[in-house]
Enzyme design. Structure first.
Site, PDB file in Angstrom:
ATOM      1  N   ARG A   1      32.095  43.411  50.294  1.00 35.41           N
ATOM      2  CA  ARG A   1      30.665  42.893  49.350  1.00 35.41           C
ATOM      3  C   ARG A   1      29.909  42.042  49.809  1.00 35.41           C
ATOM      4  NH1 ARG A   1      33.734  41.436  43.782  1.00 35.41           N
ATOM      5  NH2 ARG A   1      34.945  43.060  43.322  1.00 35.41           N
TER       6      ARG A   1
ATOM      7  N   ARG B   1      43.177  48.826  46.685  1.00 33.43           N
ATOM      8  CA  ARG B   1      43.711  48.256  45.509  1.00 33.43           C
ATOM      9  C   ARG B   1      43.410  49.616  44.695  1.00 33.43           C
ATOM     10  NH1 ARG B   1      41.786  42.924  44.846  1.00 33.43           N
ATOM     11  NH2 ARG B   1      43.226  42.110  46.456  1.00 33.43           N
TER      12      ARG B   1
ATOM     13  N   ARG C   1      30.470  47.124  43.464  1.00 38.11           N
ATOM     14  CA  ARG C   1      31.372  46.306  43.959  1.00 38.11           C
ATOM     15  C   ARG C   1      32.878  46.277  44.126  1.00 38.11           C
ATOM     16  NH1 ARG C   1      30.778  44.611  39.366  1.00 38.11           N
ATOM     17  NH2 ARG C   1      32.806  43.020  38.451  1.00 38.11           N
ATOM     18  N   HIS C   2      32.931  47.343  43.834  1.00 37.50           N
ATOM     19  CA  HIS C   2      34.549  47.880  44.218  1.00 37.50           C
ATOM     20  C   HIS C   2      34.738  48.896  44.421  1.00 37.50           C
ATOM     21  CE1 HIS C   2      35.152  45.187  40.460  1.00 37.50           C
ATOM     22  NE2 HIS C   2      36.143  45.265  40.951  1.00 37.50           N
TER      23      HIS C   2
ATOM     24  N   GLU D   1      42.432  51.021  41.872  1.00 38.95           N
ATOM     25  CA  GLU D   1      41.011  50.541  40.745  1.00 38.95           C
ATOM     26  C   GLU D   1      40.637  51.544  40.979  1.00 38.95           C
ATOM     27  OE1 GLU D   1      40.818  45.406  40.687  1.00 38.95           O
ATOM     28  OE2 GLU D   1      40.462  46.981  42.617  1.00 38.95           O
TER      29      GLU D   1
ATOM     30  N   GLU E   1      30.991  37.533  42.565  1.00 40.15           N
ATOM     31  CA  GLU E   1      32.217  37.055  43.021  1.00 40.15           C
ATOM     32  C   GLU E   1      32.564  37.366  44.498  1.00 40.15           C
ATOM     33  OE1 GLU E   1      36.873  37.844  40.804  1.00 40.15           O
ATOM     34  OE2 GLU E   1      37.592  37.248  42.951  1.00 40.15           O
TER      35      GLU E   1
ATOM     36  N   SER F   1      38.761  34.393  45.533  1.00 39.48           N
ATOM     37  CA  SER F   1      39.596  33.532  44.608  1.00 39.48           C
ATOM     38  C   SER F   1      40.017  33.011  46.039  1.00 39.48           C
ATOM     39  CB  SER F   1      40.590  34.535  44.394  1.00 39.48           C
ATOM     40  OG  SER F   1      39.439  35.134  43.030  1.00 39.48           O
TER      41      SER F   1
HETATM   42  P1  ATP Z   1      37.203  41.228  40.533  1.00 41.95           P
HETATM   43  O1  ATP Z   1      37.645  40.738  39.790  1.00 41.95           O
HETATM   44  O2  ATP Z   1      35.422  41.332  41.592  1.00 41.95           O
HETATM   45  O3  ATP Z   1      38.325  42.790  40.765  1.00 41.95           O
HETATM   46  P2  ATP Z   1      39.764  40.442  42.114  1.00 41.95           P
HETATM   47  O4  ATP Z   1      39.670  38.734  41.190  1.00 41.95           O
HETATM   48  O5  ATP Z   1      40.148  41.656  42.066  1.00 41.95           O
HETATM   49  O6  ATP Z   1      38.167  41.121  42.159  1.00 41.95           O
HETATM   50  P3  ATP Z   1      40.962  39.257  44.190  1.00 41.95           P
HETATM   51  O7  ATP Z   1      42.239  40.164  44.064  1.00 41.95           O
HETATM   52  O8  ATP Z   1      40.450  38.086  44.172  1.00 41.95           O
HETATM   53  O9  ATP Z   1      39.669  39.772  43.689  1.00 41.95           O
HETATM   54  O10 ATP Z   1      40.428  39.758  46.320  1.00 41.95           O
HETATM   55  C1  ATP Z   1      39.414  39.027  46.933  1.00 41.95           C
HETATM   56  C2  ATP Z   1      38.087  39.179  47.506  1.00 41.95           C
HETATM   57  O11 ATP Z   1      38.033  40.611  47.007  1.00 41.95           O
HETATM   58  C3  ATP Z   1      37.262  39.832  45.878  1.00 41.95           C
HETATM   59  O12 ATP Z   1      36.755  37.494  44.913  1.00 41.95           O
HETATM   60  C4  ATP Z   1      35.880  40.596  46.427  1.00 41.95           C
HETATM   61  O13 ATP Z   1      34.950  39.965  46.926  1.00 41.95           O
HETATM   62  C5  ATP Z   1      37.333  41.250  47.068  1.00 41.95           C
HETATM   63  N1  ATP Z   1      37.468  42.427  46.542  1.00 41.95           N
HETATM   64  C6  ATP Z   1      38.270  42.472  45.214  1.00 41.95           C
HETATM   65  N2  ATP Z   1      38.753  43.793  45.404  1.00 41.95           N
HETATM   66  C7  ATP Z   1      37.398  44.418  45.570  1.00 41.95           C
HETATM   67  C8  ATP Z   1      37.496  45.747  45.526  1.00 41.95           C
HETATM   68  N3  ATP Z   1      37.972  46.781  44.685  1.00 41.95           N
HETATM   69  N4  ATP Z   1      36.691  46.062  46.012  1.00 41.95           N
HETATM   70  C9  ATP Z   1      36.157  45.549  47.635  1.00 41.95           C
HETATM   71  N5  ATP Z   1      36.007  44.567  47.173  1.00 41.95           N
HETATM   72  C10 ATP Z   1      37.261  44.160  46.596  1.00 41.95           C
END
Ligand code: ATP
Length: 438
Positions: free
Chosen positions: A412, A213, A221-222, A215, A362, A365
């Site tokens: 996470r 990602r 947590r990211h 981001e 979270e 999803s």
């Molecule tokens: P968030 O809203 O926390 O950024 P997301 O909605 O982008 O998460 P999803 O795309 O649904 O997350 O990814 C599924 C799962 O992967 C999330 O519920 C979370 O546990 C994990 N996750 C998502 N982005 C990250 C990240 N950048 N680093 C670590 N874990 C992540």
């Protein structure tokens, strides 16, 4: 002779063995030398009597040993009640230095005051800390418990490509890489390929693999690369089936962790492993807003309506504990505009998906996926993705069962399990906006 590990030494009493490990401590006394050796399973004492003439060369070698050097010992395992480490010691006949350690940049046994970035620069030393070693072992156990559940329920483990040709899927940013004379991207989840497996007729699949990602966020947590625990299964009636399977999966993982490490986690991390019971509480987003307003005077910001944010998730934990005596809570009723195009909507346009919140964050999803080609095309076009996902849409043209699934962020999950403050502590090797090394 095969290397014997500390946790297996008691099976070798009065036998000659080969043991190798890190030098944890050397106590050079007047008449005797004690070396405490460490492997991934524990510590053992090696005792060298100075008065024994045959030991002369070993005595000199032991005097020169540096902390964390790796040595190989050939010797006899004996019982000795006076030894604190399990009442066992090794009496060596030969010691060989395998690798001599220089002075360490910090004391990994005492990380108070050592900056997390310094620790990550030397992550292999950081993991020598007992607590950090345990994090790795516990995460492995959690994965084992969940994997085991899936194997027992006839899931097939797949490995999908991480190099992909089109940047698409959801709102998340993707990393672009140079791929010979064209561009490629790093997969932001195995979503499309899990669904391809369903279209191929595999029925139940899962993957534990890297997720990327782009981001640029520095939250606790990211990460820019993390391990996704993703699954997808066919012939479902609704996203309720997906939630139910996720409950079983987490119960299986946490049960194994509690069995194997529950006591240790209490002692070292001061955290209780609570195995949840089915069903986890569920709440619709509209009801959630109402509850949070009434109970905690919380108002969701305009921009987040139809979704949750970090603050809401914290309050969801409070609500889950206070009202439902649960650490987990499913939230349903998200706005379709806030979720990827491949999540199914019902005839009223309502999203057939959910998020799962654990201890205020979270972790998943999940959703029933749209398996009807025309609907999927419409949803993709609405998000302006029609062209980018052309290849993916083909999967649904030649017959595809109704299906659903979810993705859990493993790092996470471990962070929340052990009550750690940041994902930097739980990723084996953290990747963030400012970190590409080691
Ligand atoms: P968030 O809203 O926390 O950024 P997301 O909605 O982008 O998460 P999803 O795309 O649904 O997350 O990814 C599924 C799962 O992967 C999330 O519920 C979370 O546990 C994990 N996750 C998502 N982005 C990250 C990240 N950048 N680093 C670590 N874990 C992540």
């Amino acid at each position: 002779m095969e290397k014997v590990y500390v946790n297996n030494l008691s099976n070798y009493i009065d036998k000659e063995i080969v043991f190798s490990g890190f030098v944890d401590v050397v106590r050079d006394k007047k008449w005797v030398q004690f070396i405490i050796l460490r492997d991934s399973t524990g510590k053992v004492q090696v005792t060298v009597e100075k008065s024994d003439e045959g030991n002369a060369s070993m005595v000199d070698l032991v005097s020169s040993l540096t902390h964390d050097s790796v040595i190989k010992v050939i010797g006899k395992v004996v019982n000795n009640e006076a030894v604190k480490l399990g009442g066992i010691e090794i009496l060596p006949s030969n010691i060989e230095i395998i690798s001599k350690a220089e002075e360490l940049p910090f004391d990994y046994n005492n990380l108070d005051g050592v900056n997390i970035d310094t620790r990550l620069d030397y992550r292999w030393l950081d993991i020598r800390n007992e607590k950090n070693m345990l994090v790795r072992q516990i995460e492995s156990c959690l994965t084992e418990g969940m994997r085991k559940y899936l194997y027992e329920n006839n899931f097939t483990e797949i490995h999908s490509p991480k190099l992909i040709g089109a940047a698409s899927e959801s709102g998340s940013e993707v990393f672009e890489v140079k791929y010979f004379d064209r561009k490629a991207y790093l997969a932001q989840s195995p979503q499309f390929y899990k669904q391809m497996a369903i279209a191929a007729g595999l029925d139940k699949v899962f993957e534990v693999g890297p997720v990327y990602r782009a981001e640029n966020s520095n939250t606790n947590r990211h990460a820019t690369e993390f391990t996704g625990f993703d699954l997808e299964f066919a012939h479902i009636d609704s996203y309720e089936d997906v939630m139910s399977l996720e409950e079983d999966l987490l119960i299986a993982g946490l049960t194994l962790v509690k069995e194997r490490y529950g006591e240790k986690i209490k002692e070292v991390f001061n955290t209780e492993v609570i195995v949840p019971t089915k069903p986890f509480p569920r709440i619709d987003l509209k009801d959630l807003y109402k509850e949070l307003h009434e109970l905690y005077n919380y108002e969701i910001p305009e921009t987040d309506i139809g979704d949750t944010n970090a603050e809401t998730e914290k309050l969801v934990y409070k609500l889950a504990q206070e009202k439902y005596n649960s650490e987990f809570m499913f939230i349903t009723g998200y706005a379709a505009t806030k979720r990827p195009f491949y999540h199914m909507r019902n005839e009223k346009g309502e999203l057939q998906g959910y998020d799962l919140i654990w201890r205020g964050t979270e972790i998943t999803s999940g959703a029933q996926r749209e398996h009807r080609y025309e609907e999927l095309l419409k949803n993709a076009n609405e998000k302006g993705l029609g062209e980018d996902v052309k290849f993916y849409l083909q999967f649904f043209k030649y017959g595809c069962p109704a299906h659903g699934g979810f993705g859990i962020g493993l790092d996470r999950l471990t962070m929340l399990l052990l009550g750690l403050s940041t994902i930097k502590e739980t990723e084996f090797i953290f990747r963030g906006p400012n970190r590409l090394e080691p």
